[in-house]
Design a protein around this motif. Structure first.
Motif, PDB file in Angstrom:
ATOM      1  N   TYR A 121       0.809  -1.219   0.000  1.00 22.64           N
ATOM      2  CA  TYR A 121       0.000   0.000   0.000  1.00 22.64           C
ATOM      3  C   TYR A 121       0.844   1.272   0.000  1.00 22.64           C
ATOM      4  O   TYR A 121       0.329   2.345  -0.317  1.00 22.64           O
ATOM      5  CB  TYR A 121      -0.920   0.023   1.227  1.00 22.64           C
ATOM      6  N   PRO A 124      -0.734   5.019   2.480  1.00 21.47           N
ATOM      7  CA  PRO A 124      -2.103   5.072   1.960  1.00 21.47           C
ATOM      8  C   PRO A 124      -2.733   6.447   2.161  1.00 21.47           C
ATOM      9  O   PRO A 124      -2.336   7.210   3.049  1.00 21.47           O
ATOM     10  CB  PRO A 124      -2.823   3.995   2.785  1.00 21.47           C
ATOM     11  N   ASP A 132      -9.167  -2.912  -0.695  1.00 24.92           N
ATOM     12  CA  ASP A 132      -9.365  -2.140  -1.916  1.00 24.92           C
ATOM     13  C   ASP A 132      -8.570  -0.841  -1.940  1.00 24.92           C
ATOM     14  O   ASP A 132      -8.613  -0.108  -2.934  1.00 24.92           O
ATOM     15  CB  ASP A 132     -10.857  -1.816  -2.097  1.00 24.92           C
ATOM     16  N   THR A 133      -7.854  -0.548  -0.857  1.00 24.53           N
ATOM     17  CA  THR A 133      -7.014   0.656  -0.846  1.00 24.53           C
ATOM     18  C   THR A 133      -6.015   0.585  -2.001  1.00 24.53           C
ATOM     19  O   THR A 133      -5.437  -0.480  -2.252  1.00 24.53           O
ATOM     20  CB  THR A 133      -6.264   0.763   0.498  1.00 24.53           C
ATOM     21  N   PRO A 134      -5.810   1.687  -2.731  1.00 18.36           N
ATOM     22  CA  PRO A 134      -4.880   1.656  -3.873  1.00 18.36           C
ATOM     23  C   PRO A 134      -3.492   1.152  -3.475  1.00 18.36           C
ATOM     24  O   PRO A 134      -2.998   1.443  -2.372  1.00 18.36           O
ATOM     25  CB  PRO A 134      -4.821   3.122  -4.307  1.00 18.36           C
ATOM     26  N   LYS A 135      -2.894   0.384  -4.370  1.00 20.52           N
ATOM     27  CA  LYS A 135      -1.557  -0.170  -4.121  1.00 20.52           C
ATOM     28  C   LYS A 135      -0.517   0.793  -4.686  1.00 20.52           C
ATOM     29  O   LYS A 135      -0.548   1.127  -5.869  1.00 20.52           O
ATOM     30  CB  LYS A 135      -1.403  -1.548  -4.777  1.00 20.52           C
ATOM     31  N   SER A 136       0.384   1.239  -3.820  1.00 20.54           N
ATOM     32  CA  SER A 136       1.412   2.185  -4.248  1.00 20.54           C
ATOM     33  C   SER A 136       2.684   1.948  -3.440  1.00 20.54           C
ATOM     34  O   SER A 136       3.100   2.791  -2.635  1.00 20.54           O
ATOM     35  CB  SER A 136       0.922   3.628  -4.058  1.00 20.54           C
TER      36      SER A 136
END
Length: 321
Positions: A121, A124, A132-136
């Protein structure tokens, strides 16, 4: 029928091996001992010393021990160091996983539980992380874990691989005085070593918008984490559909100051932490929800913060004897 535990001689892996045995399942350990310890593997558990990069060894181990599923924990786990050693990180975590999965599929093994990481993540955009948190990811380590999840996804489509990935932040505590965290980078060993050396642990940042001004993070007990791996393996064995990934989180987290207070109580070494300025890039709070894992994997926080610190300290003391 048995489950291959890669990295089964390490801190997390050895707890998974114990949990598998207690559940009546048959573990087999493959570990190159780069950070694991042979003495962490129970005497009655088959132990193969070697690397997941060794395709022939992986295939032979699977065949000789009747392996029907893999719990993949082995890997290079130091996010900060991975920035200085990206090629090593990708070789161990991406190439190694590809070699492992190819060998497993060739031997007819179609079930994999992957020990992933909340590092997928990065930082975040919200305090509470969901699946469902964006993967970065912000390090080669986090990137390698996300690529590992992609490998599983794609093999699920192409080869019918049954799989799930478990994401988590900070793992602490001990399920047995004989099993302990030996990482040179993790918080608890660093704090314990500082106290034993007569030094004072430090808090970086005391003016965050949190209840006590210090950073809040997710900490989970290693024995609880091990049980989640076993439940995932059981579900795959039973043909129960699982999500591609689950967060194993507390839902609320604990602060750095709370940890320091618990450490002083557990160790009997009174101290007042040094207070330093914030470190650049440290979010005020990162906590994962574990609701979906609670629904599907019987995930729960079975241990309090005091349990985590006390068990970790007891194992650290036992190791020094």
């Amino acid at each position: 029928m048995s489950w291959l535990v890669t990295g089964g001689a390490g801190y997390i892996g050895s707890h998974v091996v114990v949990a598998l045995k207690e559940a009546g399942m048959t573990p087999v350990v493959l570990d190159d001992l780069s950070s694991g310890h042979a003495e962490f593997v129970p005497a009655d558990v088959p132990f193969v010393e070697g690397s997941i990069l060794d395709a022939e060894l992986v295939s032979r181990t699977i065949a000789e021990h009747g392996v029907t599923g893999v719990i993949h924990i082995a890997g290079f786990k130091y996010a900060g160091v991975s920035v200085q050693r990206p090629l090593h990180t990708y070789e161990q975590n991406v190439t190694g996983m590809a070699v492992l999965l190819k060998a497993a599929l060739e031997q007819g093994v179609d079930k994999v539980v992957f020990s992933s990481s909340a590092a997928v993540y990065g930082t975040p955009p919200t305090d509470i992380v969901t699946e469902d948190t964006p993967k970065s990811p912000e390090s080669p380590y986090g990137e390698s874990k996300l690529i590992g999840e992609w490998l599983l996804r794609d093999l699920g489509v192409s080869d019918g691989l049954k799989h799930t990935s478990l994401r988590y932040f900070n793992v602490v505590g001990s399920g047995s005085p004989a099993l302990y965290d030996t990482s040179p980078h993790n918080l608890f060993p660093l704090v314990f070593d500082a106290l034993l050396a007569g030094k004072t642990p430090r808090i970086n940042g005391t003016d965050y918008p949190t209840p006590d001004g210090t950073c809040v993070r997710d900490y989970i007990h290693v024995a609880d984490l091990a049980l989640a791996h076993v439940e995932a393996a059981r579900a795959l064995d039973a043909g129960t559909p699982l999500l591609p990934a689950y967060n194993l989180g507390s839902g609320d987290g604990v602060s750095v100051r709370q940890i320091m207070t618990a450490v002083a109580a557990a160790t009997g070494i009174p101290f007042t932490p040094e207070e330093a300025p914030r470190r650049p890039g440290d979010p005020a709070q990162i906590v994962a929800t574990g609701e979906l894992a609670a629904r599907d994997l019987d995930w729960k926080m079975r241990h309090s913060l005091d349990d985590m610190v006390r068990s970790a300290w007891e194992a650290r003391e036992a190791a020094a004897l």
